[in-house]
Design an enzyme around this catalytic site. Structure first.
Site, PDB file in Angstrom:
ATOM      1  N   LYS A 140       0.776  -1.249   0.000  1.00 29.72           N
ATOM      2  CA  LYS A 140       0.000   0.000   0.000  1.00 29.72           C
ATOM      3  C   LYS A 140       0.804   1.294   0.000  1.00 29.72           C
ATOM      4  O   LYS A 140       0.245   2.358   0.231  1.00 29.72           O
ATOM      5  CB  LYS A 140      -0.951  -0.008   1.186  1.00 29.72           C
ATOM      6  CG  LYS A 140      -0.209  -0.022   2.510  1.00 29.72           C
ATOM      7  CD  LYS A 140      -1.157   0.327   3.658  1.00 29.72           C
ATOM      8  CE  LYS A 140      -0.431   0.456   4.962  1.00 29.72           C
ATOM      9  NZ  LYS A 140       0.054   1.792   5.268  1.00 29.72           N
ATOM     10  N   SER A 151      -9.989   1.475  -1.897  1.00 28.90           N
ATOM     11  CA  SER A 151      -9.465   2.769  -1.453  1.00 28.90           C
ATOM     12  C   SER A 151     -10.130   3.890  -2.231  1.00 28.90           C
ATOM     13  O   SER A 151     -10.492   3.730  -3.406  1.00 28.90           O
ATOM     14  CB  SER A 151      -7.960   2.785  -1.722  1.00 28.90           C
ATOM     15  OG  SER A 151      -7.457   4.096  -1.636  1.00 28.90           O
ATOM     16  N   TYR A 204       0.047   1.645  -7.380  1.00 29.37           N
ATOM     17  CA  TYR A 204      -0.752   1.150  -6.249  1.00 29.37           C
ATOM     18  C   TYR A 204      -2.240   1.381  -6.513  1.00 29.37           C
ATOM     19  O   TYR A 204      -3.059   0.467  -6.384  1.00 29.37           O
ATOM     20  CB  TYR A 204      -0.324   1.863  -4.958  1.00 29.37           C
ATOM     21  CG  TYR A 204      -1.379   1.836  -3.891  1.00 29.37           C
ATOM     22  CD1 TYR A 204      -1.640   0.666  -3.185  1.00 29.37           C
ATOM     23  CD2 TYR A 204      -2.154   2.966  -3.605  1.00 29.37           C
ATOM     24  CE1 TYR A 204      -2.636   0.626  -2.227  1.00 29.37           C
ATOM     25  CE2 TYR A 204      -3.140   2.939  -2.652  1.00 29.37           C
ATOM     26  CZ  TYR A 204      -3.385   1.765  -1.962  1.00 29.37           C
ATOM     27  OH  TYR A 204      -4.379   1.733  -1.027  1.00 29.37           O
ATOM     28  N   LYS A 248      -5.642  -1.338  -7.160  1.00 25.75           N
ATOM     29  CA  LYS A 248      -6.954  -1.343  -6.483  1.00 25.75           C
ATOM     30  C   LYS A 248      -8.082  -1.309  -7.518  1.00 25.75           C
ATOM     31  O   LYS A 248      -9.087  -2.011  -7.395  1.00 25.75           O
ATOM     32  CB  LYS A 248      -7.083  -0.143  -5.539  1.00 25.75           C
ATOM     33  CG  LYS A 248      -6.186  -0.211  -4.330  1.00 25.75           C
ATOM     34  CD  LYS A 248      -6.691  -1.243  -3.310  1.00 25.75           C
ATOM     35  CE  LYS A 248      -5.749  -1.375  -2.126  1.00 25.75           C
ATOM     36  NZ  LYS A 248      -6.011  -2.545  -1.288  1.00 25.75           N
ATOM     37  N   ASN A 262       5.134   6.972   5.563  1.00 22.02           N
ATOM     38  CA  ASN A 262       4.700   7.686   4.360  1.00 22.02           C
ATOM     39  C   ASN A 262       3.496   8.562   4.664  1.00 22.02           C
ATOM     40  O   ASN A 262       3.222   9.514   3.955  1.00 22.02           O
ATOM     41  CB  ASN A 262       4.254   6.686   3.282  1.00 22.02           C
ATOM     42  CG  ASN A 262       5.380   5.769   2.882  1.00 22.02           C
ATOM     43  OD1 ASN A 262       6.441   6.227   2.490  1.00 22.02           O
ATOM     44  ND2 ASN A 262       5.160   4.468   2.998  1.00 22.02           N
ATOM     45  N   ARG A 301       4.030  17.216  -2.604  1.00 20.59           N
ATOM     46  CA  ARG A 301       4.402  15.832  -2.916  1.00 20.59           C
ATOM     47  C   ARG A 301       3.708  15.457  -4.225  1.00 20.59           C
ATOM     48  O   ARG A 301       2.505  15.724  -4.379  1.00 20.59           O
ATOM     49  CB  ARG A 301       3.938  14.938  -1.765  1.00 20.59           C
ATOM     50  CG  ARG A 301       4.283  13.483  -1.913  1.00 20.59           C
ATOM     51  CD  ARG A 301       3.978  12.709  -0.638  1.00 20.59           C
ATOM     52  NE  ARG A 301       2.538  12.528  -0.423  1.00 20.59           N
ATOM     53  CZ  ARG A 301       2.009  11.835   0.579  1.00 20.59           C
ATOM     54  NH1 ARG A 301       2.799  11.264   1.476  1.00 20.59           N
ATOM     55  NH2 ARG A 301       0.711  11.716   0.702  1.00 20.59           N
ATOM     56  N   GLY A 310       1.620  13.878  -7.014  1.00 20.76           N
ATOM     57  CA  GLY A 310       0.452  12.999  -7.020  1.00 20.76           C
ATOM     58  C   GLY A 310      -0.608  13.328  -5.979  1.00 20.76           C
ATOM     59  O   GLY A 310      -1.677  12.716  -5.980  1.00 20.76           O
TER      60      GLY A 310
HETATM   61  N1  UFG Z   1       1.410  14.734   4.428  1.00 23.69           N
HETATM   62  C1  UFG Z   1       2.344  15.668   4.825  1.00 23.69           C
HETATM   63  N2  UFG Z   1       3.504  15.229   5.393  1.00 23.69           N
HETATM   64  C2  UFG Z   1       3.783  13.921   5.572  1.00 23.69           C
HETATM   65  C3  UFG Z   1       2.814  12.962   5.183  1.00 23.69           C
HETATM   66  C4  UFG Z   1       1.650  13.401   4.596  1.00 23.69           C
HETATM   67  O1  UFG Z   1       2.140  16.871   4.657  1.00 23.69           O
HETATM   68  O2  UFG Z   1       4.855  13.593   6.093  1.00 23.69           O
HETATM   69  C5  UFG Z   1       0.154  15.193   3.822  1.00 23.69           C
HETATM   70  C6  UFG Z   1      -0.013  14.711   2.391  1.00 23.69           C
HETATM   71  O3  UFG Z   1       0.614  15.585   1.495  1.00 23.69           O
HETATM   72  C7  UFG Z   1      -1.530  14.697   2.269  1.00 23.69           C
HETATM   73  C8  UFG Z   1      -2.015  14.372   3.688  1.00 23.69           C
HETATM   74  O4  UFG Z   1      -0.915  14.654   4.550  1.00 23.69           O
HETATM   75  O5  UFG Z   1      -1.978  15.974   1.939  1.00 23.69           O
HETATM   76  C9  UFG Z   1      -2.396  12.929   3.863  1.00 23.69           C
HETATM   77  O6  UFG Z   1      -1.337  12.117   3.395  1.00 23.69           O
HETATM   78  P1  UFG Z   1      -1.254  10.557   3.653  1.00 23.69           P
HETATM   79  O7  UFG Z   1       0.001  10.075   2.999  1.00 23.69           O
HETATM   80  O8  UFG Z   1      -1.451  10.280   5.105  1.00 23.69           O
HETATM   81  O9  UFG Z   1      -2.545  10.008   2.929  1.00 23.69           O
HETATM   82  P2  UFG Z   1      -2.950  10.145   1.381  1.00 23.69           P
HETATM   83  O10 UFG Z   1      -4.243  10.865   1.381  1.00 23.69           O
HETATM   84  O11 UFG Z   1      -1.879  10.629   0.524  1.00 23.69           O
HETATM   85  O12 UFG Z   1      -3.056   8.602   1.050  1.00 23.69           O
HETATM   86  C10 UFG Z   1      -4.179   7.907   1.358  1.00 23.69           C
HETATM   87  C11 UFG Z   1      -3.855   6.431   1.556  1.00 23.69           C
HETATM   88  C12 UFG Z   1      -3.435   5.778   0.274  1.00 23.69           C
HETATM   89  C13 UFG Z   1      -4.364   6.121  -0.848  1.00 23.69           C
HETATM   90  C14 UFG Z   1      -4.507   7.603  -0.947  1.00 23.69           C
HETATM   91  C15 UFG Z   1      -5.446   8.015  -2.028  1.00 23.69           C
HETATM   92  O13 UFG Z   1      -2.821   6.282   2.499  1.00 23.69           O
HETATM   93  O14 UFG Z   1      -3.486   4.388   0.458  1.00 23.69           O
HETATM   94  O15 UFG Z   1      -5.032   8.076   0.291  1.00 23.69           O
HETATM   95  O16 UFG Z   1      -6.732   7.588  -1.720  1.00 23.69           O
HETATM   96  F1  UFG Z   1      -3.894   5.680  -2.030  1.00 23.69           F
END
Ligand code: UFG
Length: 327
Positions: free
Chosen positions: A75, A115, A140, A144, A189, A282, A284
Protein backbone atom coordinates in the site's frame (compact mmCIF):
# COMPACT_ATOMS: atom_id res chain seq x y z
CA UNK A 1 -1.41 -5.47 10.05
CA UNK A 2 -2.69 -2.14 11.26
CA UNK A 3 -6.24 -2.30 9.96
CA UNK A 4 -6.58 -6.08 10.14
CA UNK A 5 -5.72 -6.24 13.84
CA UNK A 6 -8.46 -3.72 14.63
CA UNK A 7 -10.93 -5.67 12.52
CA UNK A 8 -10.01 -8.81 14.48
CA UNK A 9 -10.83 -7.01 17.75
CA UNK A 10 -14.16 -5.89 16.33
CA UNK A 11 -15.14 -9.29 14.92
CA UNK A 12 -14.07 -11.28 18.00
CA UNK A 13 -16.04 -8.77 20.09
CA UNK A 14 -19.11 -9.46 17.92
CA UNK A 15 -18.73 -13.19 18.59
CA UNK A 16 -17.23 -14.28 15.26
CA UNK A 17 -14.44 -16.86 15.03
CA UNK A 18 -11.48 -15.40 13.20
CA UNK A 19 -8.76 -17.13 11.19
CA UNK A 20 -5.91 -14.92 10.02
CA UNK A 21 -3.61 -15.51 7.06
CA UNK A 22 -0.67 -13.11 6.74
CA UNK A 23 2.88 -13.30 5.39
CA UNK A 24 3.99 -10.71 7.99
CA UNK A 25 5.57 -8.58 5.24
CA UNK A 26 4.25 -5.40 6.81
CA UNK A 27 2.89 -6.61 10.11
CA UNK A 28 3.82 -8.31 13.34
CA UNK A 29 2.49 -11.44 14.96
CA UNK A 30 2.59 -9.69 18.33
CA UNK A 31 -0.42 -7.68 17.20
CA UNK A 32 -2.45 -10.90 17.16
CA UNK A 33 -1.40 -11.81 20.69
CA UNK A 34 -2.51 -8.36 21.78
CA UNK A 35 -5.81 -8.76 19.98
CA UNK A 36 -6.32 -11.88 22.08
CA UNK A 37 -5.33 -10.01 25.21
CA UNK A 38 -7.80 -7.17 24.46
CA UNK A 39 -10.71 -9.45 23.63
CA UNK A 40 -9.96 -12.41 25.91
CA UNK A 41 -10.56 -14.64 22.88
CA UNK A 42 -8.36 -16.81 20.69
CA UNK A 43 -7.86 -16.63 16.96
CA UNK A 44 -6.12 -18.96 14.53
CA UNK A 45 -3.10 -17.75 12.61
CA UNK A 46 -1.44 -19.10 9.45
CA UNK A 47 1.77 -17.46 8.28
CA UNK A 48 1.38 -17.66 4.51
CA UNK A 49 1.55 -15.51 1.42
CA UNK A 50 -1.55 -14.53 -0.53
CA UNK A 51 -0.02 -16.23 -3.61
CA UNK A 52 0.61 -19.52 -1.78
CA UNK A 53 -1.90 -21.94 -3.32
CA UNK A 54 -1.24 -24.84 -0.97
CA UNK A 55 -1.79 -22.64 2.09
CA UNK A 56 -5.43 -22.15 1.07
CA UNK A 57 -5.99 -25.89 0.79
CA UNK A 58 -4.80 -26.22 4.36
CA UNK A 59 -6.71 -23.22 5.75
CA UNK A 60 -9.95 -23.82 3.88
CA UNK A 61 -10.03 -27.51 4.76
CA UNK A 62 -9.05 -27.12 8.43
CA UNK A 63 -11.54 -24.31 9.12
CA UNK A 64 -15.15 -23.67 8.35
CA UNK A 65 -14.84 -20.38 6.46
CA UNK A 66 -17.98 -18.27 6.06
CA UNK A 67 -16.30 -15.49 4.13
CA UNK A 68 -13.01 -13.76 3.47
CA UNK A 69 -11.93 -10.22 4.28
CA UNK A 70 -9.13 -9.46 1.85
CA UNK A 71 -6.71 -6.76 2.92
CA UNK A 72 -3.46 -8.41 1.87
CA UNK A 73 -2.27 -5.53 -0.27
CA UNK A 74 0.97 -3.62 -0.55
CA UNK A 75 0.00 0.00 0.00
CA UNK A 76 2.89 2.44 -0.22
CA UNK A 77 2.19 4.83 -3.09
CA UNK A 78 5.83 5.90 -3.60
CA UNK A 79 7.18 2.36 -3.43
CA UNK A 80 4.64 1.28 -6.03
CA UNK A 81 6.13 3.77 -8.49
CA UNK A 82 9.57 2.19 -8.00
CA UNK A 83 8.35 -1.43 -7.91
CA UNK A 84 5.23 -1.67 -10.08
CA UNK A 85 5.67 -5.37 -10.83
CA UNK A 86 5.88 -6.25 -7.16
CA UNK A 87 2.63 -4.33 -6.61
CA UNK A 88 0.80 -5.99 -9.50
CA UNK A 89 2.18 -9.36 -8.47
CA UNK A 90 1.18 -9.17 -4.81
CA UNK A 91 -2.04 -7.20 -5.18
CA UNK A 92 -3.49 -8.36 -8.50
CA UNK A 93 -1.96 -11.83 -9.00
CA UNK A 94 -2.42 -12.50 -5.28
CA UNK A 95 -6.12 -11.66 -5.52
CA UNK A 96 -6.49 -13.98 -8.52
CA UNK A 97 -4.98 -16.86 -6.54
CA UNK A 98 -7.22 -16.09 -3.57
CA UNK A 99 -10.38 -15.97 -5.70
CA UNK A 100 -9.50 -19.16 -7.59
CA UNK A 101 -8.93 -21.02 -4.34
CA UNK A 102 -12.12 -19.61 -2.79
CA UNK A 103 -14.04 -20.80 -5.83
CA UNK A 104 -12.45 -24.22 -5.66
CA UNK A 105 -13.43 -24.52 -1.99
CA UNK A 106 -16.97 -23.17 -2.61
CA UNK A 107 -16.48 -19.99 -0.59
CA UNK A 108 -18.19 -17.13 -2.39
CA UNK A 109 -18.31 -14.32 0.10
CA UNK A 110 -15.64 -11.67 0.08
CA UNK A 111 -15.04 -8.19 1.44
CA UNK A 112 -12.30 -6.31 -0.36
CA UNK A 113 -10.29 -3.43 1.10
CA UNK A 114 -10.40 -0.86 -1.62
CA UNK A 115 -9.46 2.77 -1.45
CA UNK A 116 -10.68 6.24 -2.27
CA UNK A 117 -7.71 6.24 -4.60
CA UNK A 118 -9.88 4.45 -7.21
CA UNK A 119 -11.83 7.69 -7.77
CA UNK A 120 -10.84 10.10 -10.48
CA UNK A 121 -9.73 12.76 -8.03
CA UNK A 122 -9.64 15.42 -10.74
CA UNK A 123 -13.43 15.11 -11.12
CA UNK A 124 -14.80 16.21 -7.77
CA UNK A 125 -14.21 16.65 -4.07
CA UNK A 126 -17.19 15.10 -2.31
CA UNK A 127 -17.17 11.54 -3.55
CA UNK A 128 -20.14 9.20 -3.76
CA UNK A 129 -19.91 5.61 -4.95
CA UNK A 130 -21.22 6.88 -8.31
CA UNK A 131 -18.41 9.41 -8.77
CA UNK A 132 -16.17 8.71 -11.76
CA UNK A 133 -13.32 6.26 -11.17
CA UNK A 134 -9.97 5.92 -12.92
CA UNK A 135 -7.05 8.25 -13.65
CA UNK A 136 -5.06 6.79 -10.73
CA UNK A 137 -1.82 8.60 -10.10
CA UNK A 138 0.12 5.52 -8.97
CA UNK A 139 0.61 1.82 -9.75
CA UNK A 140 -0.75 1.15 -6.25
CA UNK A 141 -3.99 2.95 -7.14
CA UNK A 142 -4.21 1.08 -10.43
CA UNK A 143 -3.93 -2.27 -8.64
CA UNK A 144 -6.95 -1.34 -6.48
CA UNK A 145 -8.90 -0.33 -9.58
CA UNK A 146 -8.01 -3.50 -11.50
CA UNK A 147 -9.05 -5.67 -8.55
CA UNK A 148 -12.38 -3.85 -8.25
CA UNK A 149 -13.00 -4.40 -11.96
CA UNK A 150 -11.99 -8.04 -11.69
CA UNK A 151 -14.40 -8.57 -8.78
CA UNK A 152 -17.21 -6.94 -10.77
CA UNK A 153 -16.48 -9.23 -13.73
CA UNK A 154 -16.44 -12.22 -11.41
CA UNK A 155 -19.85 -11.29 -10.03
CA UNK A 156 -21.21 -10.81 -13.55
CA UNK A 157 -20.00 -14.30 -14.44
CA UNK A 158 -21.64 -15.90 -11.40
CA UNK A 159 -24.34 -14.05 -9.45
CA UNK A 160 -24.03 -16.43 -6.51
CA UNK A 161 -21.08 -14.41 -5.22
CA UNK A 162 -21.47 -11.89 -2.41
CA UNK A 163 -18.87 -9.19 -2.93
CA UNK A 164 -18.50 -6.05 -0.82
CA UNK A 165 -15.87 -3.51 -1.82
CA UNK A 166 -15.07 -0.96 0.86
CA UNK A 167 -13.42 2.24 -0.29
CA UNK A 168 -11.38 3.47 2.65
CA UNK A 169 -10.62 7.13 3.06
CA UNK A 170 -7.73 7.93 5.46
CA UNK A 171 -7.67 5.53 8.44
CA UNK A 172 -5.82 6.82 11.53
CA UNK A 173 -6.16 6.31 15.28
CA UNK A 174 -5.77 3.12 17.29
CA UNK A 175 -7.64 0.90 19.70
CA UNK A 176 -8.43 2.86 22.86
CA UNK A 177 -6.35 0.42 24.95
CA UNK A 178 -3.15 1.64 23.27
CA UNK A 179 -2.11 -2.02 22.77
CA UNK A 180 -2.48 -2.16 18.97
CA UNK A 181 -1.88 0.55 16.39
CA UNK A 182 -0.04 1.52 13.24
CA UNK A 183 3.60 0.40 13.14
CA UNK A 184 5.14 1.40 9.82
CA UNK A 185 8.45 -0.05 8.64
CA UNK A 186 11.04 2.72 8.42
CA UNK A 187 10.10 6.30 7.67
CA UNK A 188 6.32 6.72 7.66
CA UNK A 189 4.70 7.69 4.36
CA UNK A 190 1.46 8.82 5.93
CA UNK A 191 0.61 11.86 7.97
CA UNK A 192 -0.50 10.53 11.37
CA UNK A 193 2.34 8.08 12.01
CA UNK A 194 4.74 10.86 11.03
CA UNK A 195 3.12 13.22 13.54
CA UNK A 196 3.24 10.64 16.35
CA UNK A 197 6.90 9.83 15.61
CA UNK A 198 7.75 13.53 15.83
CA UNK A 199 5.81 13.72 19.11
CA UNK A 200 7.68 10.74 20.57
CA UNK A 201 11.05 12.18 19.50
CA UNK A 202 11.91 9.70 16.74
CA UNK A 203 11.72 12.35 13.98
CA UNK A 204 12.85 15.90 14.24
CA UNK A 205 10.03 17.57 12.37
CA UNK A 206 7.02 16.99 10.19
CA UNK A 207 7.29 18.22 6.62
CA UNK A 208 3.97 19.56 5.43
CA UNK A 209 3.85 18.90 1.71
CA UNK A 210 2.66 22.21 0.28
CA UNK A 211 0.71 25.16 1.72
CA UNK A 212 -0.16 26.75 -1.62
CA UNK A 213 -3.12 24.57 -2.57
CA UNK A 214 -6.47 26.13 -3.32
CA UNK A 215 -7.85 25.34 0.16
CA UNK A 216 -8.61 27.69 3.09
CA UNK A 217 -5.21 27.24 4.80
CA UNK A 218 -3.35 26.12 1.67
CA UNK A 219 -2.75 22.52 2.85
CA UNK A 220 -4.42 19.43 1.40
CA UNK A 221 -7.77 18.23 2.68
CA UNK A 222 -8.66 14.62 3.43
CA UNK A 223 -11.30 12.59 5.22
CA UNK A 224 -9.62 10.93 8.22
CA UNK A 225 -11.50 8.04 9.78
CA UNK A 226 -10.86 6.30 13.11
CA UNK A 227 -9.59 2.78 12.49
CA UNK A 228 -12.12 1.36 14.99
CA UNK A 229 -14.95 3.01 13.04
CA UNK A 230 -13.46 1.48 9.90
CA UNK A 231 -13.38 -1.90 11.68
CA UNK A 232 -17.04 -1.44 12.61
CA UNK A 233 -17.80 -0.91 8.93
CA UNK A 234 -16.33 -4.35 8.24
CA UNK A 235 -18.51 -6.10 10.77
CA UNK A 236 -21.54 -4.45 9.15
CA UNK A 237 -20.22 -5.56 5.77
CA UNK A 238 -19.97 -9.15 7.05
CA UNK A 239 -23.73 -9.01 7.67
CA UNK A 240 -24.21 -7.79 4.12
CA UNK A 241 -22.52 -10.98 2.87
CA UNK A 242 -25.78 -12.77 3.70
CA UNK A 243 -27.06 -11.24 0.43
CA UNK A 244 -25.73 -12.25 -2.95
CA UNK A 245 -24.66 -9.22 -4.96
CA UNK A 246 -21.93 -6.72 -5.71
CA UNK A 247 -21.87 -3.83 -3.26
CA UNK A 248 -19.60 -0.80 -2.98
CA UNK A 249 -19.38 1.53 0.02
CA UNK A 250 -17.29 4.51 0.99
CA UNK A 251 -15.97 4.32 4.54
CA UNK A 252 -15.24 7.87 5.64
CA UNK A 253 -16.66 10.45 8.03
CA UNK A 254 -17.65 13.11 5.51
CA UNK A 255 -15.74 15.61 7.70
CA UNK A 256 -12.87 17.08 5.70
CA UNK A 257 -9.72 18.18 7.57
CA UNK A 258 -6.64 19.98 6.30
CA UNK A 259 -3.11 18.83 7.17
CA UNK A 260 -2.67 21.87 9.42
CA UNK A 261 -6.01 21.22 11.09
CA UNK A 262 -4.89 17.66 11.93
CA UNK A 263 -1.60 18.95 13.36
CA UNK A 264 -3.46 21.49 15.51
CA UNK A 265 -6.08 18.94 16.61
CA UNK A 266 -3.25 16.60 17.65
CA UNK A 267 -1.57 19.36 19.65
CA UNK A 268 -4.81 20.30 21.35
CA UNK A 269 -5.99 16.76 22.11
CA UNK A 270 -2.67 15.77 23.64
CA UNK A 271 -1.28 19.03 25.05
CA UNK A 272 1.85 18.80 22.86
CA UNK A 273 3.64 20.93 20.28
CA UNK A 274 4.53 19.39 16.92
CA UNK A 275 7.61 20.77 15.21
CA UNK A 276 6.79 21.23 11.51
CA UNK A 277 8.02 22.99 8.41
CA UNK A 278 6.40 23.75 5.09
CA UNK A 279 7.99 21.63 2.34
CA UNK A 280 7.36 21.40 -1.42
CA UNK A 281 4.24 19.64 -2.69
CA UNK A 282 4.40 15.83 -2.92
CA UNK A 283 3.89 14.49 -6.44
CA UNK A 284 0.45 13.00 -7.02
CA UNK A 285 -1.35 14.60 -4.04
CA UNK A 286 -4.88 15.78 -4.84
CA UNK A 287 -5.78 19.09 -3.14
CA UNK A 288 -9.05 18.00 -1.61
CA UNK A 289 -11.41 15.05 -1.38
CA UNK A 290 -13.71 13.49 1.18
CA UNK A 291 -16.44 10.91 1.43
CA UNK A 292 -20.14 11.05 1.09
CA UNK A 293 -20.84 8.01 3.29
CA UNK A 294 -24.65 8.09 3.06
CA UNK A 295 -24.85 4.78 1.20
CA UNK A 296 -23.09 2.90 4.02
CA UNK A 297 -25.45 4.56 6.48
CA UNK A 298 -28.58 3.61 4.56
CA UNK A 299 -27.61 0.11 3.44
CA UNK A 300 -25.21 -1.08 6.16
CA UNK A 301 -26.58 0.94 9.07
CA UNK A 302 -23.03 2.12 9.66
CA UNK A 303 -21.70 5.55 10.38
CA UNK A 304 -18.45 6.83 11.84
CA UNK A 305 -18.84 7.83 15.47
CA UNK A 306 -15.42 9.10 16.46
CA UNK A 307 -14.12 12.58 15.73
CA UNK A 308 -10.68 13.97 14.97
CA UNK A 309 -9.92 14.49 18.71
CA UNK A 310 -10.52 10.78 19.40
CA UNK A 311 -8.31 9.85 16.45
CA UNK A 312 -5.49 12.12 17.65
CA UNK A 313 -5.77 10.97 21.27
CA UNK A 314 -5.81 7.27 20.41
CA UNK A 315 -2.95 7.54 17.88
CA UNK A 316 -0.80 9.23 20.51
CA UNK A 317 -1.81 6.80 23.26
CA UNK A 318 -0.59 3.92 21.07
CA UNK A 319 2.66 5.64 20.07
CA UNK A 320 3.62 6.87 23.53
CA UNK A 321 3.03 3.43 25.06
CA UNK A 322 4.90 1.72 22.18
CA UNK A 323 7.63 4.12 21.06
CA UNK A 324 9.20 1.35 18.98
CA UNK A 325 5.90 -0.10 17.81
CA UNK A 326 5.81 -3.88 18.27
CA UNK A 327 9.62 -4.17 18.28
N1 UFG B 1 1.41 14.73 4.43
C1 UFG B 1 2.34 15.67 4.82
N2 UFG B 1 3.50 15.23 5.39
C2 UFG B 1 3.78 13.92 5.57
C3 UFG B 1 2.81 12.96 5.18
C4 UFG B 1 1.65 13.40 4.60
O1 UFG B 1 2.14 16.87 4.66
O2 UFG B 1 4.86 13.59 6.09
C5 UFG B 1 0.15 15.19 3.82
C6 UFG B 1 -0.01 14.71 2.39
O3 UFG B 1 0.61 15.58 1.50
C7 UFG B 1 -1.53 14.70 2.27
C8 UFG B 1 -2.02 14.37 3.69
O4 UFG B 1 -0.92 14.65 4.55
O5 UFG B 1 -1.98 15.97 1.94
C9 UFG B 1 -2.40 12.93 3.86
O6 UFG B 1 -1.34 12.12 3.40
P1 UFG B 1 -1.25 10.56 3.65
O7 UFG B 1 0.00 10.07 3.00
O8 UFG B 1 -1.45 10.28 5.10
O9 UFG B 1 -2.55 10.01 2.93
P2 UFG B 1 -2.95 10.14 1.38
O10 UFG B 1 -4.24 10.86 1.38
O11 UFG B 1 -1.88 10.63 0.52
O12 UFG B 1 -3.06 8.60 1.05
C10 UFG B 1 -4.18 7.91 1.36
C11 UFG B 1 -3.86 6.43 1.56
C12 UFG B 1 -3.43 5.78 0.27
C13 UFG B 1 -4.36 6.12 -0.85
C14 UFG B 1 -4.51 7.60 -0.95
C15 UFG B 1 -5.45 8.02 -2.03
O13 UFG B 1 -2.82 6.28 2.50
O14 UFG B 1 -3.49 4.39 0.46
O15 UFG B 1 -5.03 8.08 0.29
O16 UFG B 1 -6.73 7.59 -1.72
F1 UFG B 1 -3.89 5.68 -2.03
Amino acid sequence: GYIGSHICVELLGQGYDVTVMDNLANSNEKALRRVEEITGKKLRFYEADIRDRSAYDEIFSQNEIYGVIHMAGLKAVGESVRKPLAYFDNNVSGTIVLLEKMKEHHIKRIIFSSSATVYDLTQGECLTEKSPIGNSTSPYGRTKLVIEQMLADLYHSDARWSIVMLRYFNPIGAHVSGRIGEDPNGEPNNLMPYITQVAVGKREKLNIFGNDYDTPDGTCIRDYIHVMDLAGGHSKAVRKLEEQGLFIYNLGTGQPQSVLAVVHAFEKANGLKINYAIAPRRAGDAPKYYANADKAKTELNWEAERGIEDMCRDSWNWQKNNPEGYR
